[in-house]
Design a protein around this motif. Structure first.
Motif, PDB file in Angstrom:
ATOM      1  N   ALA A  38      -8.627 -13.897 -11.437  1.00  0.00           N
ATOM      2  CA  ALA A  38      -8.569 -14.041  -9.971  1.00  0.00           C
ATOM      3  C   ALA A  38      -8.127 -12.752  -9.285  1.00  0.00           C
ATOM      4  N   ILE A  39      -7.636 -11.781 -10.057  1.00  0.00           N
ATOM      5  CA  ILE A  39      -7.085 -10.567  -9.449  1.00  0.00           C
ATOM      6  C   ILE A  39      -8.201  -9.676  -8.913  1.00  0.00           C
ATOM      7  N   LEU A  40      -8.034  -9.268  -7.664  1.00  0.00           N
ATOM      8  CA  LEU A  40      -8.995  -8.387  -6.990  1.00  0.00           C
ATOM      9  C   LEU A  40      -8.494  -6.954  -7.023  1.00  0.00           C
ATOM     10  N   ASP A  41      -9.425  -6.018  -7.091  1.00  0.00           N
ATOM     11  CA  ASP A  41      -9.068  -4.609  -6.911  1.00  0.00           C
ATOM     12  C   ASP A  41      -9.148  -4.286  -5.433  1.00  0.00           C
TER      13      ASP A  41
ATOM     14  N   LEU B 187       0.829  -1.212   0.000  1.00  0.00           N
ATOM     15  CA  LEU B 187       0.000   0.000   0.000  1.00  0.00           C
ATOM     16  C   LEU B 187       0.861   1.259   0.000  1.00  0.00           C
ATOM     17  N   ALA B 188       1.974   1.225   0.734  1.00  0.00           N
ATOM     18  CA  ALA B 188       2.871   2.390   0.769  1.00  0.00           C
ATOM     19  C   ALA B 188       3.486   2.640  -0.607  1.00  0.00           C
ATOM     20  N   LEU B 189       3.831   1.573  -1.321  1.00  0.00           N
ATOM     21  CA  LEU B 189       4.352   1.715  -2.687  1.00  0.00           C
ATOM     22  C   LEU B 189       3.265   2.241  -3.622  1.00  0.00           C
ATOM     23  N   GLN B 190       2.055   1.756  -3.430  1.00  0.00           N
ATOM     24  CA  GLN B 190       0.929   2.213  -4.248  1.00  0.00           C
ATOM     25  C   GLN B 190       0.681   3.714  -4.006  1.00  0.00           C
ATOM     26  N   LEU B 191       0.792   4.145  -2.758  1.00  0.00           N
ATOM     27  CA  LEU B 191       0.645   5.567  -2.422  1.00  0.00           C
ATOM     28  C   LEU B 191       1.733   6.412  -3.086  1.00  0.00           C
ATOM     29  N   ALA B 192       2.894   5.807  -3.313  1.00  0.00           N
ATOM     30  CA  ALA B 192       4.006   6.508  -3.967  1.00  0.00           C
ATOM     31  C   ALA B 192       3.889   6.416  -5.496  1.00  0.00           C
ATOM     32  N   GLU B 193       2.660   6.131  -5.961  1.00  0.00           N
ATOM     33  CA  GLU B 193       2.336   6.122  -7.388  1.00  0.00           C
ATOM     34  C   GLU B 193       3.009   4.991  -8.154  1.00  0.00           C
ATOM     35  N   GLN B 194       3.271   3.899  -7.453  1.00  0.00           N
ATOM     36  CA  GLN B 194       3.697   2.671  -8.113  1.00  0.00           C
ATOM     37  C   GLN B 194       2.454   1.838  -8.436  1.00  0.00           C
ATOM     38  N   GLN B 195       2.524   1.067  -9.523  1.00  0.00           N
ATOM     39  CA  GLN B 195       1.475   0.081  -9.797  1.00  0.00           C
ATOM     40  C   GLN B 195       1.913  -1.215  -9.121  1.00  0.00           C
ATOM     41  N   VAL B 196       1.169  -1.636  -8.097  1.00  0.00           N
ATOM     42  CA  VAL B 196       1.624  -2.752  -7.259  1.00  0.00           C
ATOM     43  C   VAL B 196       0.611  -3.889  -7.272  1.00  0.00           C
ATOM     44  N   MET B 197       1.138  -5.101  -7.294  1.00  0.00           N
ATOM     45  CA  MET B 197       0.309  -6.294  -7.137  1.00  0.00           C
ATOM     46  C   MET B 197       0.807  -7.057  -5.922  1.00  0.00           C
ATOM     47  N   LEU B 198      -0.127  -7.546  -5.117  1.00  0.00           N
ATOM     48  CA  LEU B 198       0.202  -8.327  -3.920  1.00  0.00           C
ATOM     49  C   LEU B 198      -0.300  -9.749  -4.130  1.00  0.00           C
ATOM     50  N   LEU B 199       0.634 -10.695  -4.131  1.00  0.00           N
ATOM     51  CA  LEU B 199       0.295 -12.114  -4.297  1.00  0.00           C
ATOM     52  C   LEU B 199       0.278 -12.776  -2.932  1.00  0.00           C
TER      53      LEU B 199
ATOM     54  N   GLY C  37      -6.142   1.226  -5.252  1.00  0.00           N
ATOM     55  CA  GLY C  37      -5.799   0.731  -6.582  1.00  0.00           C
ATOM     56  C   GLY C  37      -4.843  -0.445  -6.573  1.00  0.00           C
ATOM     57  N   LEU C  38      -4.546  -0.978  -5.376  1.00  0.00           N
ATOM     58  CA  LEU C  38      -3.669  -2.148  -5.255  1.00  0.00           C
ATOM     59  C   LEU C  38      -4.348  -3.376  -5.864  1.00  0.00           C
ATOM     60  N   SER C  39      -3.609  -4.135  -6.697  1.00  0.00           N
ATOM     61  CA  SER C  39      -4.123  -5.400  -7.238  1.00  0.00           C
ATOM     62  C   SER C  39      -3.735  -6.531  -6.293  1.00  0.00           C
ATOM     63  N   ILE C  40      -4.665  -7.451  -6.053  1.00  0.00           N
ATOM     64  CA  ILE C  40      -4.408  -8.542  -5.097  1.00  0.00           C
ATOM     65  C   ILE C  40      -4.759  -9.882  -5.731  1.00  0.00           C
TER      66      ILE C  40
ATOM     67  N   THR D  27       5.710  -3.248  -9.387  1.00  0.00           N
ATOM     68  CA  THR D  27       6.215  -4.092  -8.297  1.00  0.00           C
ATOM     69  C   THR D  27       5.230  -5.208  -7.974  1.00  0.00           C
ATOM     70  N   LEU D  28       5.770  -6.400  -7.775  1.00  0.00           N
ATOM     71  CA  LEU D  28       4.981  -7.528  -7.252  1.00  0.00           C
ATOM     72  C   LEU D  28       5.522  -7.863  -5.875  1.00  0.00           C
ATOM     73  N   ILE D  29       4.638  -7.827  -4.870  1.00  0.00           N
ATOM     74  CA  ILE D  29       5.010  -8.245  -3.513  1.00  0.00           C
ATOM     75  C   ILE D  29       4.406  -9.630  -3.277  1.00  0.00           C
ATOM     76  N   ILE D  30       5.224 -10.570  -2.832  1.00  0.00           N
ATOM     77  CA  ILE D  30       4.745 -11.941  -2.580  1.00  0.00           C
ATOM     78  C   ILE D  30       4.741 -12.189  -1.080  1.00  0.00           C
ATOM     79  N   ASP D  31       3.558 -12.394  -0.523  1.00  0.00           N
ATOM     80  CA  ASP D  31       3.460 -12.750   0.886  1.00  0.00           C
ATOM     81  C   ASP D  31       3.552 -14.266   0.984  1.00  0.00           C
ATOM     82  N   THR D  32       4.720 -14.783   1.331  1.00  0.00           N
ATOM     83  CA  THR D  32       4.919 -16.240   1.351  1.00  0.00           C
ATOM     84  C   THR D  32       4.347 -16.833   2.638  1.00  0.00           C
ATOM     85  N   ALA D  33       4.283 -18.153   2.683  1.00  0.00           N
ATOM     86  CA  ALA D  33       3.871 -18.838   3.914  1.00  0.00           C
ATOM     87  C   ALA D  33       4.998 -18.724   4.942  1.00  0.00           C
ATOM     88  N   ALA D  34       4.656 -18.860   6.215  1.00  0.00           N
ATOM     89  CA  ALA D  34       5.702 -18.879   7.249  1.00  0.00           C
ATOM     90  C   ALA D  34       6.461 -20.195   7.146  1.00  0.00           C
TER      91      ALA D  34
END
Length: 287
Positions: free
Chosen positions: A89-92, A43-55, A96-99, A133-140
């Motif tokens: 499958a991509i959510l808005d 979200l912080a990257l998106q606020l900085a006018e980046q197009q970001v996707m969170l997987l 404007g963050l894609s998830i 940017t693509l951010i990947i939230d991996t499993a623990a």
């Protein structure tokens, strides 16, 4: 040092084919706030006018959609089963963050074979939407999916807190990435710390052990303070950077995002399984 490919001028790169900065967010154990870091950094990257996707790559126990109060129609399980495309499958999300949501409570997704993880990575090459940017939230932990997604990313962020179990497990993760998969570098984010010096101490202790026993560089990205506003944002199912922009944690996430944006974009493919590999192969060729 990178070798520049002749003709690699910024103006020649099509929006849909330019290289994407890919960041895997990992942690040795659960309960250290890894998903919160992923969501709020995105979200912080998106606020900085980046197009970001969170997987959400915690494939069988996904919770990014829950953290943000979203109700997906499709998730990665439907993509794997062929019921929908990755694009469908991509959510808005907020700002404007894609998830890309994961399934929750699905053992089959937690037990995907290595080839299926590779297939998911490769599926991203078919996406044509503009993306920085693509951010990947991996499993623990250190399961196959964590390692595959971390290796397929450009950089790996390891989230740790100032607790012995968190530090031990973060080191175990760094060790696996270094010894078994030759990942050359990770960045540390110290989460839920009481002060900047405490955050740096978390980094120093991990860096010291890694320097003694491993051939991997551990760099410090920064820290996120313990912040009651973060807890309130979670209860409201919103990112703290969006819900409480004046909160100390929000300032910390904006600082992390600013540092990430200074990293160079990937130049050319490494010859491994990588996200958006076609864009990397094409990035060296004048359009």
């Amino acid at each position: 040092m990178h070798d520049h490919v002749p003709g690699q001028a910024a103006g020649l790169v099509n929006e849909a084919t330019k290289p994407v900065r890919v960041i895997a967010v990992a942690s040795g154990k659960g309960g250290v706030g890894k998903t919160n870091v992923s969501v709020n950094l995105a979200l912080a990257l998106q606020l900085a006018e980046q197009q970001v996707m969170l997987l959400d790559a915690d494939l069988g126990m996904g919770n990014v959609d829950v953290l943000l109060g979203l109700q997906p129609q499709f998730n990665l399980m439907h993509v794997v089963n062929g019921r929908c495309t990755l694009d469908e499958a991509i959510l808005d999300g907020p700002l404007g963050l894609s998830i890309v949501p994961a399934a929750s409570g699905k053992q089959r997704m937690a037990d995907l074979a290595h080839a299926e993880h590779i297939g998911l990575v490769n599926a991203f090459s078919s996406l044509t939407r503009p993306l920085d940017t693509l951010i990947i939230d991996t499993a623990a932990g250190i399961s196959d999916s964590v390692v595959t997604f971390s290796r397929a990313a450009q950089e790996v962020l390891v989230v740790a807190t100032n607790e012995p179990a968190s530090l031990t497990d973060a080191y175990a993760l760094i060790k696996v990435l270094s010894r078994d998969y030759r990942v050359p570098r990770v960045f540390l984010v110290a989460n839920m710390v009481k002060s900047a010096p405490e955050g740096f101490d978390v980094y120093e202790s991990l860096k010291r052990v890694a320097a003694r026993f491993l051939e991997i560089k551990v760099d410090y990205l920064g820290y996120v303070p313990q912040d009651d506003y973060l807890r309130r944002a979670v209860q409201r199912q919103r990112g703290v950077v969006e819900a409480y922009p004046g909160a100390p944690a929000s300032a910390a996430f904006r600082d992390l995002a600013a540092k990430v944006m200074q990293w160079p974009l990937p130049e050319g493919a490494r010859g491994d399984t990588e996200f958006f590999v076609e864009r990397l192969v094409g990035s060296g060729v004048a359009a």
